[in-house]
Write an enzyme that holds these catalytic residues in place. Structure first.
Site, PDB file in Angstrom:
ATOM      1  N   GLY A 175       0.724  -1.168  -0.198  1.00  0.00           N
ATOM      2  CA  GLY A 175       0.181  -0.109   0.014  1.00  0.00           C
ATOM      3  C   GLY A 175       0.691   1.220   0.035  1.00  0.00           C
ATOM      4  O   GLY A 175       1.707   1.526   0.708  1.00  0.00           O
ATOM      5  N   ARG A 194       1.060  -5.083  -5.060  1.00  0.00           N
ATOM      6  CA  ARG A 194       1.006  -6.202  -4.129  1.00  0.00           C
ATOM      7  C   ARG A 194       1.109  -7.423  -5.481  1.00  0.00           C
ATOM      8  O   ARG A 194       0.443  -7.738  -5.937  1.00  0.00           O
ATOM      9  CB  ARG A 194      -0.323  -6.205  -3.263  1.00  0.00           C
ATOM     10  CG  ARG A 194      -0.576  -5.375  -2.357  1.00  0.00           C
ATOM     11  CD  ARG A 194      -1.514  -5.357  -1.525  1.00  0.00           C
ATOM     12  NE  ARG A 194      -2.358  -4.395  -0.833  1.00  0.00           N
ATOM     13  CZ  ARG A 194      -1.770  -3.768   0.069  1.00  0.00           C
ATOM     14  NH1 ARG A 194      -0.600  -4.049   0.786  1.00  0.00           N
ATOM     15  NH2 ARG A 194      -2.167  -2.716   0.570  1.00  0.00           N
ATOM     16  N   ASP A 204       5.420  -4.966   6.345  1.00  0.00           N
ATOM     17  CA  ASP A 204       6.209  -6.293   6.520  1.00  0.00           C
ATOM     18  C   ASP A 204       6.152  -7.173   5.409  1.00  0.00           C
ATOM     19  O   ASP A 204       6.899  -8.032   5.322  1.00  0.00           O
ATOM     20  CB  ASP A 204       5.941  -6.682   7.744  1.00  0.00           C
ATOM     21  CG  ASP A 204       4.471  -6.657   8.220  1.00  0.00           C
ATOM     22  OD1 ASP A 204       3.801  -6.228   7.011  1.00  0.00           O
ATOM     23  OD2 ASP A 204       4.035  -7.006   9.244  1.00  0.00           O
ATOM     24  N   THR A 252       4.412   2.691   5.683  1.00  0.00           N
ATOM     25  CA  THR A 252       2.830   2.204   5.386  1.00  0.00           C
ATOM     26  C   THR A 252       2.428   3.166   6.615  1.00  0.00           C
ATOM     27  O   THR A 252       2.701   3.487   7.618  1.00  0.00           O
ATOM     28  CB  THR A 252       2.828   0.621   6.078  1.00  0.00           C
ATOM     29  OG1 THR A 252       1.529   0.503   6.472  1.00  0.00           O
ATOM     30  CG2 THR A 252       3.671   0.214   7.233  1.00  0.00           C
ATOM     31  N   ASP A 302      -0.040   2.234   8.467  1.00  0.00           N
ATOM     32  CA  ASP A 302      -0.475   1.314   9.661  1.00  0.00           C
ATOM     33  C   ASP A 302       0.336   1.365  10.793  1.00  0.00           C
ATOM     34  O   ASP A 302       0.004   1.061  11.961  1.00  0.00           O
ATOM     35  CB  ASP A 302      -0.362  -0.082   9.192  1.00  0.00           C
ATOM     36  CG  ASP A 302      -1.576  -0.216   8.017  1.00  0.00           C
ATOM     37  OD1 ASP A 302      -2.541   0.617   7.968  1.00  0.00           O
ATOM     38  OD2 ASP A 302      -1.481  -1.413   7.233  1.00  0.00           O
ATOM     39  N   ASP A 357       2.563  -0.800  11.775  1.00  0.00           N
ATOM     40  CA  ASP A 357       2.543  -1.992  12.586  1.00  0.00           C
ATOM     41  C   ASP A 357       3.714  -2.881  12.150  1.00  0.00           C
ATOM     42  O   ASP A 357       3.762  -4.022  12.040  1.00  0.00           O
ATOM     43  CB  ASP A 357       1.267  -2.530  11.705  1.00  0.00           C
ATOM     44  CG  ASP A 357       1.560  -2.771  10.362  1.00  0.00           C
ATOM     45  OD1 ASP A 357       2.165  -2.306   9.733  1.00  0.00           O
ATOM     46  OD2 ASP A 357       0.442  -3.559   9.741  1.00  0.00           O
ATOM     47  N   ARG A 399      -5.109  -1.988   9.306  1.00  0.00           N
ATOM     48  CA  ARG A 399      -5.178  -3.753   9.630  1.00  0.00           C
ATOM     49  C   ARG A 399      -5.503  -3.935  10.886  1.00  0.00           C
ATOM     50  O   ARG A 399      -6.123  -3.224  11.674  1.00  0.00           O
ATOM     51  CB  ARG A 399      -3.850  -4.238   9.007  1.00  0.00           C
ATOM     52  CG  ARG A 399      -3.597  -4.333   7.495  1.00  0.00           C
ATOM     53  CD  ARG A 399      -2.495  -4.970   7.090  1.00  0.00           C
ATOM     54  NE  ARG A 399      -2.265  -4.552   5.634  1.00  0.00           N
ATOM     55  CZ  ARG A 399      -2.882  -5.136   4.654  1.00  0.00           C
ATOM     56  NH1 ARG A 399      -3.771  -5.714   4.790  1.00  0.00           N
ATOM     57  NH2 ARG A 399      -2.476  -4.687   3.371  1.00  0.00           N
TER      58      ARG A 399
HETATM   59  O1  F6P Z   1      -1.424  -1.249   4.691  1.00  0.00           O
HETATM   60  C1  F6P Z   1      -2.047  -0.056   4.315  1.00  0.00           C
HETATM   61  C2  F6P Z   1      -3.605  -0.469   4.101  1.00  0.00           C
HETATM   62  O2  F6P Z   1      -4.133   0.991   3.842  1.00  0.00           O
HETATM   63  C3  F6P Z   1      -4.373  -1.009   5.227  1.00  0.00           C
HETATM   64  O3  F6P Z   1      -4.413   0.016   6.188  1.00  0.00           O
HETATM   65  C4  F6P Z   1      -5.489  -1.300   4.706  1.00  0.00           C
HETATM   66  O4  F6P Z   1      -5.974  -2.489   5.155  1.00  0.00           O
HETATM   67  C5  F6P Z   1      -5.170  -2.218   3.468  1.00  0.00           C
HETATM   68  O5  F6P Z   1      -3.799  -1.182   3.080  1.00  0.00           O
HETATM   69  C6  F6P Z   1      -5.970  -1.832   1.978  1.00  0.00           C
HETATM   70  O6  F6P Z   1      -5.374  -2.235   1.006  1.00  0.00           O
HETATM   71  P1  F6P Z   1      -5.614  -2.085  -0.567  1.00  0.00           P
HETATM   72  O7  F6P Z   1      -5.643  -0.503  -1.113  1.00  0.00           O
HETATM   73  O8  F6P Z   1      -4.864  -2.938  -1.366  1.00  0.00           O
HETATM   74  O9  F6P Z   1      -7.342  -2.267  -0.807  1.00  0.00           O
END
Ligand code: F6P
Length: 327
Positions: free
Chosen positions: A14, A75, A106, A129, A131, A133, A175
């Site tokens: 992300g 991703r 991670d 990120t 998050d 995390d 997350r």
């Molecule tokens: O890891 C960053 C994040 O924005 C999270 O907070 C969220 O769960 C996820 O990515 C959403 O991913 P995507 O943009 O692939 O739907």
């Protein structure tokens, strides 16, 4: 160990505000050290497909203030396979790239770590990120900007919540970690903060909302972290509350991807710049398979294996503060 001459940089997972500032810092630190740098587009996918572009100190001008990532991100499932990683390695060799800096979360570091070991290829991670995390660093790039975006949005929601005496459930990203919910919840003056790790349960939430009402509060903000388990989703949670506390008029706002965009905060720009310079320094010290981190405001590096453990804990002091100030 031979030190690198040409360093590749990519963004993965992300996107997060400040990633551009990190790329810029990597490229300029390379120029400062008379090293070449190359940008890899679309994360590990671009590595596998050989989507590379030479970068220099001037190609990253006007980048420090831009949200998103100009290298784009992805991703990538193919990097989970040995075949995909082999293609990536061959592309790097063909372009004479002899070290890689991966800006991401991670999941990206798990892939980078396998790749680094498999091909004995120098790899450094920079935590990027929203998050926050990742183990081994107090902050990740993008987290501070996301907090400010969330607080700004909740301030606006508060105006309308108060005008109509309503209860608002505001869902934020993060997350499983809940760091955004906890810190933005305190910063925005939320009545309750629901995060997956705390597992508050419906009964305690209803008790708390009842107490709020009795204490004279006319409107309420409940910050709900994604992944929170009361109900299937936030809409079901809203239904439970309306059913059990009919005196509340409930509305739901899901903030979603606005939390990932926007101009990076000054803190994120400085953090990204420090990580970028630190990552090139680490490569020049001969380090590999490590992630840059910031602990007590000092830039450090820790093995990928520590960073991807995924057991970062909740800050009990913050929870206590949230409870006290929402009385
Ligand atoms: O890891 C960053 C994040 O924005 C999270 O907070 C969220 O769960 C996820 O990515 C959403 O991913 P995507 O943009 O692939 O739907």
């Amino acid at each position: 160990m031979k030190l690198p001459n040409k360093i590749g940089v990519l963004t993965s997972g992300g996107d997060a505000p400040g990633m551009n500032a990190a790329i810029r810092a990597v490229v300029r630190a390379c120029a400062y050290n008379n090293l070449e740098s190359v940008g890899v587009y679309r994360g590990f996918q671009g590595l596998i497909e050989g989507d590379f572009k030479e970068l220099n100190a001037r190609t990253v001008k006007n980048m420090i203030n831009r949200g998103g990532t100009f290298l784009k991100s992805a991703r990538c499932k193919d990097f989970l396979n040995a075949e995909g990683r082999r293609k990536a390695f061959d592309n790097l060799k063909r372009e004479n790239v002899d070290a890689l800096i991966v800006i991401g979360g991670d999941g990206s570091f798990a892939g980078a770590s396998v790749f680094g070991k498999e091909f004995n290829f120098p790899v450094i991670g920079i935590p990027g990120t929203i998050d926050n995390d990742i183990n081994g660093t107090d902050y990740t790039i993008g987290y501070d900007t996301a907090l400010n975006t969330v607080v700004d949005a909740i301030d606006k929601i508060r105006d309308t919540a108060n005008s109509h005496n309503r209860l608002f459930l505001v869902e934020v990203m993060g997350r499983g970690s809940g760091d955004i919910a906890l810190n933005a919840g305190i910063g925005a003056g939320a009545e309750e903060i629901l995060i997956p790790k705390l597992n508050m349960g419906l009964e305690r939430l209803l008790d708390s909302l009842n107490r709020s009402k009795k204490s004279g509060k006319t409107s309420s903000i409940v910050v709900v972290s994604e992944g929170e388990k009361i109900g299937e989703n936030i809409l079901e949670l809203a239904e439970y509350i309306e059913k059990n506390l009919p005196e509340y008029e409930v509305r739901v706002t899901v903030l979603g991807h606005i939390q990932r965009g926007g101009v990076p905060s000054c803190y994120d720009r400085v953090l990204a710049s420090r990580f970028g310079v630190g990552a090139v320094d680490a490569l020049l010290r001969g380090e590999t398979n490590v992630m840059m981190g910031i602990i007590h405001n000092r830039i450090i590096s820790i093995p990928f294996s520590e960073a991807i453990k995924g057991d970062n804990t909740i800050d009990e002091e913050l929870i206590r503060v949230a409870d006290i100030i929402s009385i």
